[in-house]
Design a protein around this motif. Sequence first.
Motif, short mmCIF file in Angstrom:
data_model
loop_
_atom_site.label_atom_id
_atom_site.label_comp_id
_atom_site.label_asym_id
_atom_site.label_seq_id
_atom_site.Cartn_x
_atom_site.Cartn_y
_atom_site.Cartn_z
N THR A 1 0.84 -1.20 0.00
CA THR A 1 0.00 0.00 0.00
C THR A 1 0.87 1.25 0.00
O THR A 1 1.88 1.31 0.71
N SER B 1 0.52 5.68 0.14
CA SER B 1 -0.43 6.68 0.64
C SER B 1 -0.17 8.04 0.00
O SER B 1 0.96 8.42 -0.28
N SER C 1 -3.75 11.46 3.43
CA SER C 1 -4.64 10.63 4.25
C SER C 1 -5.27 9.49 3.45
O SER C 1 -5.93 8.62 4.03
N LYS C 2 -5.08 9.46 2.16
CA LYS C 2 -5.69 8.42 1.33
C LYS C 2 -4.65 7.38 0.96
O LYS C 2 -3.50 7.69 0.66
N ALA C 3 -5.10 6.12 0.99
CA ALA C 3 -4.21 5.00 0.68
C ALA C 3 -4.64 4.36 -0.63
O ALA C 3 -5.81 4.40 -1.01
N LEU C 4 -3.65 3.77 -1.32
CA LEU C 4 -3.92 3.08 -2.58
C LEU C 4 -3.23 1.72 -2.53
O LEU C 4 -2.03 1.62 -2.32
N ASP D 1 -9.03 8.29 -8.23
CA ASP D 1 -9.82 8.10 -7.00
C ASP D 1 -9.00 8.44 -5.76
O ASP D 1 -9.54 8.97 -4.78
N ALA D 2 -7.69 8.14 -5.82
CA ALA D 2 -6.86 8.37 -4.63
C ALA D 2 -6.36 9.79 -4.53
O ALA D 2 -6.11 10.29 -3.42
N THR D 3 -6.20 10.46 -5.65
CA THR D 3 -5.59 11.80 -5.62
C THR D 3 -6.47 12.90 -6.18
O THR D 3 -6.23 14.07 -5.91
#
Length: 365
Positions: free
Chosen positions: A150, A152, A155-158, A185-187
């Motif tokens: 994973t 990050s 605050s968002k993880a991918l 979606d993550a960024t």
Amino acid sequence: MTRMQLLLRLLFKAAWVRKDRALTALVSVAVVATIATAALTIYSDLEGRLSRDFRGFGANVVVTRTQGSLTQSDLSAMHKVVKAKQDVISLAYAVATAPNGSRVIVGGADIISLLQMNSWWSTKQVSTDGSALIGSRAAAQLSPSGQPFTVSFGSKALSIRPLAIFTSGSDDDSRIYVSTSDLSDATGLSSNVALLRIEGRPRNIEAAISKLKTSAPDLDVQPARQITQAQATVVGKTRSVVLASSAVVVVLIMLCMVATFTSSVLERRKDFAVMKALGASNRTVNFLFASEAALLALAGSAAGYILGCGIAFWIGKVNFEAAILPQPFLLLPVLLGSVALALIASTAPLRLLQQIQPAGILRGE
């Protein structure tokens, strides 16, 4: 018997009686024609073949927007220049934090199209249900065995599920590529770079770049120098080698032909003296000798063209693994060029021929 029939009979008789001299001249012209045909056939097909081979080295043009992300209008402008859909790939880049705390660049793209465009990458599939491409240097640190991990973005993880590990020999080996939607979606980032693969010779690539700059002035369009320059350099060096080697061969064969024709004049000086004594003018004798040279040149160049096409075919099979087919449009230039060389080589013997004095030669002087 017509005058033309008499001329042809004299020409063939002269070549048959002195077979050794005629054969030497014939072989000399055939060598020139063979070298010229093989070189021109290979060169005429070289740029197109190199252009096709250079497709395997990936994108040769990089497009970015001076401000913001690429729009649908930008992509449409690119597709007007590059017809094949798979030859235009839009990408987004973002910097992520890896599990070990290091920073890694993550790119969002159509993974399948990216692999197709960069078919020269050395890839090793590590999973059948993965969705990410991992550069070899990044994989050595983050996923040596192809295991998921994973990254990050704040605050968002991918979640990264490796599909394959690739080696490109460039900065891409330190990057991770995921699908455009996963990165978005993550960024929340949209594509800001496009990679284009434009087919054709270097001048065709430059023309396409100019067209794209005109149709979309807000885009920064730059060629991938390492690819376009390599293509231009290979073509330029090959052109130089072909021209230099052909010039050396032509000069050497010209000297051989001059010597052969001069020897022929000296051997046949009594024949020419008799012709002049019977009333033949210098113009008639010169025309007969030049016609012999032209006839030998036509026969030798025809044989050389066939042999040169065969050599070009063989070189294509050995070096390019594809046949280089004969180029019919080269036949006429090869024939005319060989005749011109033969006539040029006969100019010195013709001057010697004009100096023949029938009275002195016939008295044995």
